[in-house]
Motif scaffolding. Structure first.
Motif, short mmCIF file in Angstrom:
data_model
loop_
_atom_site.label_atom_id
_atom_site.label_comp_id
_atom_site.label_asym_id
_atom_site.label_seq_id
_atom_site.Cartn_x
_atom_site.Cartn_y
_atom_site.Cartn_z
N LYS A 4 37.38 52.19 39.73
CA LYS A 4 38.73 52.55 40.10
C LYS A 4 39.50 51.29 40.45
O LYS A 4 39.09 50.51 41.29
CB LYS A 4 38.73 53.50 41.30
N ARG A 5 40.63 51.10 39.81
CA ARG A 5 41.51 49.97 40.09
C ARG A 5 42.66 50.49 40.95
O ARG A 5 43.40 51.37 40.54
CB ARG A 5 42.08 49.38 38.81
N HIS A 6 42.78 49.94 42.13
CA HIS A 6 43.84 50.35 43.03
C HIS A 6 45.11 49.58 42.73
O HIS A 6 45.08 48.40 42.44
CB HIS A 6 43.43 50.09 44.49
N LYS A 7 46.23 50.27 42.82
CA LYS A 7 47.53 49.62 42.66
C LYS A 7 47.84 48.86 43.94
O LYS A 7 47.35 49.21 45.02
CB LYS A 7 48.61 50.67 42.40
N GLU A 10 48.81 50.96 46.86
CA GLU A 10 47.67 51.67 47.48
C GLU A 10 46.86 50.73 48.36
O GLU A 10 46.38 51.13 49.42
CB GLU A 10 46.77 52.26 46.39
N ILE A 11 46.74 49.49 47.92
CA ILE A 11 45.99 48.51 48.70
C ILE A 11 46.65 48.28 50.04
O ILE A 11 45.99 48.30 51.09
CB ILE A 11 45.85 47.19 47.91
N THR A 13 48.64 50.25 51.62
CA THR A 13 48.51 51.48 52.40
C THR A 13 47.13 51.57 53.05
O THR A 13 47.02 51.89 54.24
CB THR A 13 48.76 52.71 51.51
N LYS A 14 46.10 51.27 52.29
CA LYS A 14 44.73 51.35 52.85
C LYS A 14 44.52 50.29 53.93
O LYS A 14 43.86 50.57 54.94
CB LYS A 14 43.69 51.21 51.74
N ILE A 37 36.46 52.30 51.09
CA ILE A 37 36.32 51.02 50.41
C ILE A 37 35.17 50.27 51.06
O ILE A 37 34.70 50.65 52.13
CB ILE A 37 37.62 50.17 50.47
N THR A 41 35.53 44.42 49.86
CA THR A 41 36.83 44.72 49.28
C THR A 41 37.93 44.62 50.32
O THR A 41 38.99 44.05 50.06
CB THR A 41 36.82 46.14 48.66
N TRP A 45 41.00 42.03 50.00
CA TRP A 45 42.37 42.53 49.98
C TRP A 45 43.19 41.96 51.13
O TRP A 45 44.35 41.61 50.96
CB TRP A 45 42.38 44.05 50.07
#
Length: 92
Positions: A4-7, A10-11, A13-14, A37, A41, A45
């Motif tokens: 899964k590649r996060h936009k 989304e990154i 937000t997480k 996650i 990661t 990020w």
């Protein structure tokens, strides 16, 4: 099943979710697991996107697109220049 590649949105937000959970007293490791996650990661990020808001993220994406467009333009112009210089010397 693929990776899964996060936009970038989304990154961010997480990352914020982890910070909120840590602010509520949850240990960082548990907060990272709750947003689904890995620790590696999260830290990668955070190094890349840490402290960025959505406006800054949009600006970063815009600048990256502009940079790519300019690189292509320079590449095309360099190629044109090389072709013209060879034609001027008579090496065609």
């Amino acid at each position: 099943m693929g990776i899964k590649r996060h936009k970038p949105e989304e990154i961010v937000t997480k990352l914020r979710q982890v910070e909120v959970l840590c602010g509520q007293g949850m240990p960082r490791v548990d907060a990272i697991r709750q947003v689904q996650i890995t620790e590696q990661t999260f830290y990668r990020w955070r190094k890349q996107y840490g402290g960025m808001g959505t406006d800054q993220l949009k600006e970063l994406k815009r600048l990256q697109k502009e940079n790519e467009r300019l690189r292509r333009a320079v590449s095309d112009l360099t190629l044109d220049k090389l072709i013209l210089s060879e034609a001027a010397r008579g090496n065609y």
